[in-house]
Design an enzyme around this catalytic site. Structure first.
Site, PDB file in Angstrom:
ATOM      1  N   GLY A  12      -6.749   8.956   7.238  1.00 48.73           N
ATOM      2  CA  GLY A  12      -6.427   8.266   6.137  1.00 48.73           C
ATOM      3  C   GLY A  12      -7.827   7.298   5.790  1.00 48.73           C
ATOM      4  CG  ASP A  13      -7.616   3.852   5.125  1.00 50.10           C
ATOM      5  OD1 ASP A  13      -6.889   3.739   4.020  1.00 50.10           O
ATOM      6  OD2 ASP A  13      -7.189   3.834   6.356  1.00 50.10           O
ATOM      7  CE  LYS A  16      -5.775  10.226   1.129  1.00 49.01           C
ATOM      8  NZ  LYS A  16      -6.426   9.514   2.419  1.00 49.01           N
ATOM      9  N   GLY A  42      -2.689   3.119   0.503  1.00 46.22           N
ATOM     10  CA  GLY A  42      -3.177   2.451  -0.353  1.00 46.22           C
ATOM     11  C   GLY A  42      -4.370   3.202  -0.740  1.00 46.22           C
ATOM     12  CG  HIS A  43      -4.849   6.437  -2.861  1.00 46.47           C
ATOM     13  ND1 HIS A  43      -4.302   7.614  -3.050  1.00 46.47           N
ATOM     14  CD2 HIS A  43      -4.489   6.581  -1.495  1.00 46.47           C
ATOM     15  CE1 HIS A  43      -4.057   8.599  -2.208  1.00 46.47           C
ATOM     16  NE2 HIS A  43      -4.116   7.862  -1.340  1.00 46.47           N
ATOM     17  NE  ARG A 138      21.046  15.899   6.748  1.00 47.61           N
ATOM     18  CZ  ARG A 138      21.286  16.523   7.704  1.00 47.61           C
ATOM     19  NH1 ARG A 138      21.994  17.581   7.404  1.00 47.61           N
ATOM     20  NH2 ARG A 138      21.104  16.326   8.952  1.00 47.61           N
ATOM     21  CB  THR A 192       2.135   8.506   8.777  1.00 47.70           C
ATOM     22  OG1 THR A 192       3.170   7.932   7.975  1.00 47.70           O
ATOM     23  CG2 THR A 192       2.209  10.086   8.469  1.00 47.70           C
TER      24      THR A 192
HETATM   25  P1  IMP Z   1       3.332   4.327   8.912  1.00 46.65           P
HETATM   26  O1  IMP Z   1       3.050   5.346   8.029  1.00 46.65           O
HETATM   27  O2  IMP Z   1       3.420   3.212   8.230  1.00 46.65           O
HETATM   28  O3  IMP Z   1       4.606   4.490   9.665  1.00 46.65           O
HETATM   29  O4  IMP Z   1       2.295   3.985  10.171  1.00 46.65           O
HETATM   30  C1  IMP Z   1       1.940   4.844  11.098  1.00 46.65           C
HETATM   31  C2  IMP Z   1       0.505   5.071  11.408  1.00 46.65           C
HETATM   32  O5  IMP Z   1      -0.116   5.428  10.385  1.00 46.65           O
HETATM   33  C3  IMP Z   1      -0.139   3.694  11.759  1.00 46.65           C
HETATM   34  O6  IMP Z   1      -1.205   3.828  12.685  1.00 46.65           O
HETATM   35  C4  IMP Z   1      -0.716   3.252  10.200  1.00 46.65           C
HETATM   36  O7  IMP Z   1      -1.782   2.568  10.258  1.00 46.65           O
HETATM   37  C5  IMP Z   1      -1.211   4.643   9.949  1.00 46.65           C
HETATM   38  N1  IMP Z   1      -1.225   4.646   8.419  1.00 46.65           N
HETATM   39  C6  IMP Z   1      -0.143   5.027   7.460  1.00 46.65           C
HETATM   40  N2  IMP Z   1      -0.608   5.090   6.240  1.00 46.65           N
HETATM   41  C7  IMP Z   1      -1.986   5.056   6.432  1.00 46.65           C
HETATM   42  C8  IMP Z   1      -2.806   5.006   5.202  1.00 46.65           C
HETATM   43  O8  IMP Z   1      -2.558   5.205   4.125  1.00 46.65           O
HETATM   44  N3  IMP Z   1      -4.283   4.764   5.850  1.00 46.65           N
HETATM   45  C9  IMP Z   1      -4.386   4.680   7.018  1.00 46.65           C
HETATM   46  N4  IMP Z   1      -3.583   4.458   8.162  1.00 46.65           N
HETATM   47  C10 IMP Z   1      -2.496   4.765   7.477  1.00 46.65           C
HETATM   48 MG    MG Z   2      -5.841   3.698   2.328  1.00 50.04          MG
END
Ligand code: IMP
Ligand code: MG
Length: 338
Positions: A12-13, A16, A42-43, A138, A192
């Protein structure tokens, strides 16, 4: 174009938001469709001197002509969505699929208090994991049951397929990154609550794999990760700061951990997503002289060598290279090569 899927290649990050918003403007896309998990992503989009941090609305919003869709696989937090519709002024061109799952207060509370989720995994605390768990049982409420959402509801798979079939340009937006995937993570349970690879993003919006023309995988020029789990060759916080890689997470405000570009992971991401193109973002962090460059020839030698090495190793063309925060600070090698 016609149908292009954009996903993150690391954790992520990768930037995008910037790439997606650039493509929406330069390729003048008809539909920007968001797949992915939900408001945990977060974009960041910097456009015309203004910075937007979005968690629900497709990054293609910067093109005022583009219709914005959220696919049925995506979780919605109505409060976050309404706020972003207001900030972006997109009230009249946004559609939410009637089957989107709804995050409620109790999901957020559980996500931010549960010792496994908050303590071990280090989730974003936005309620996405608990909501997806309830969806599997569900029991989760879906968009069609929420009065305030009625005016935005649509049949997103129908709209997406119709657009693709009539030759319109459709940009499908992934969230998170390949190695945060629930199936394809490198370090379970530090991931995630869903798959995040291109196949899943297509499924999120209801588009079958045969209708996709391009899959663009985005890598940052270095690797970052928030939350728990190992990170290969991780820099110390001091080192990261010195290298200009110490980032703060958009959704949670946490410091991101960082490491050098990882070719082994990148190759696997290319495989898992069947990438047809690659974008590299934040090249100006590795090579400050690349800052703001818009043509390949204007990049310093080291930066060009890095791009060549990525192409050599991954066997996929690098088409876009980010050189600054603004969405237009990009070297577009598609143009350079035309
Ligand atoms: P969750 O998606 O909130 O359940 O988090 C699970 C893991 O994914 C954690 O380590 C979060 O920091 C990471 N994570 C979830 N969404 C993002 C994202 O958009 N960017 C970076 N890390 C993410
Ligand atoms: Mg992000």
């Amino acid at each position: 174009m016609p149908a292009t899927v954009v996903v993150g290649g690391f954790y992520g990050d990768e930037g995008k938001g910037k790439i997606l918003s650039y493509l929406s403007v330069v390729d003048d896309v008809d539909l920007g469709v968001r797949g992915g998990v939900g408001p945990n992503a977060g974009h960041t989009v910097v456009f015309k001197g203004k910075e937007f941090k979005l968690r629900q609305i497709p990054s293609a919003f910067v093109n005022e002509r583009t219709l914005l869709l959220i696919g049925p696989g995506v979780l919605i937090n109505p409060e976050v969505l309404f706020n972003e519709i207001q900030i972006t002024g997109t009230e009249n061109r946004i559609y939410v699929d009637k089957n989107c799952g709804i995050i409620e207060r109790r999901h957020i509370e559980l996500d931010s208090s549960d010792s496994h989720l908050k303590g071990t995994v280090g989730t974003t605390g936005t309620g996405t994991g608990p909501a997806n768990a309830e969806r599997v049982l569900r029991k989760l409420k879906i968009a069609r049951d929420v009065p305030d959402l009625q005016k935005y509801l649509g049949d997103v798979p129908e709209m997406v397929n119709e657009a693709v079939d009539s030759g319109k340009k459709v940009l499908i937006e992934g969230t998170q990154g390949t190695f945060l995937s629930l199936w394809h993570t490198d370090y379970y349970p530090f991931c995630t609550s869903k798959d995040t690879t291109a196949s899943a993003i297509c499924s999120d919006v209801g588009l079958g794999p045969k209708k996709v023309d391009d899959i663009l995988v985005i890598f940052k020029s270095y690797v970052t990760r928030v939350g728990g789990g190992p990170l290969e060759n991780e820099y110390s916080e001091d080192e990261a700061r010195r290298l200009g890689m110490l980032e703060i997470a958009t959704v949670t405000g946490r410091k991101r951990r960082s490491a050098p570009f990882n070719f082994k992971l990148a190759k696997r991401a290319v495989m898992l997503n069947s990438a047809t193109q690659v974008a590299i973002t934040k090249l100006d962090v590795l090579f400050p002289e690349a800052s703001g460059a818009k043509r390949y020839e204007d990049l310093p030698r080291g930066a060009r060598d890095f791009i060549d090495k990525v192409e050599d190793e991954l066997k996929v063309p690098v088409t876009l290279v980010g050189t600054g925060k603004d969405i237009m600070e990009i070297v577009d090698m598609r143009k350079d090569k035309l």
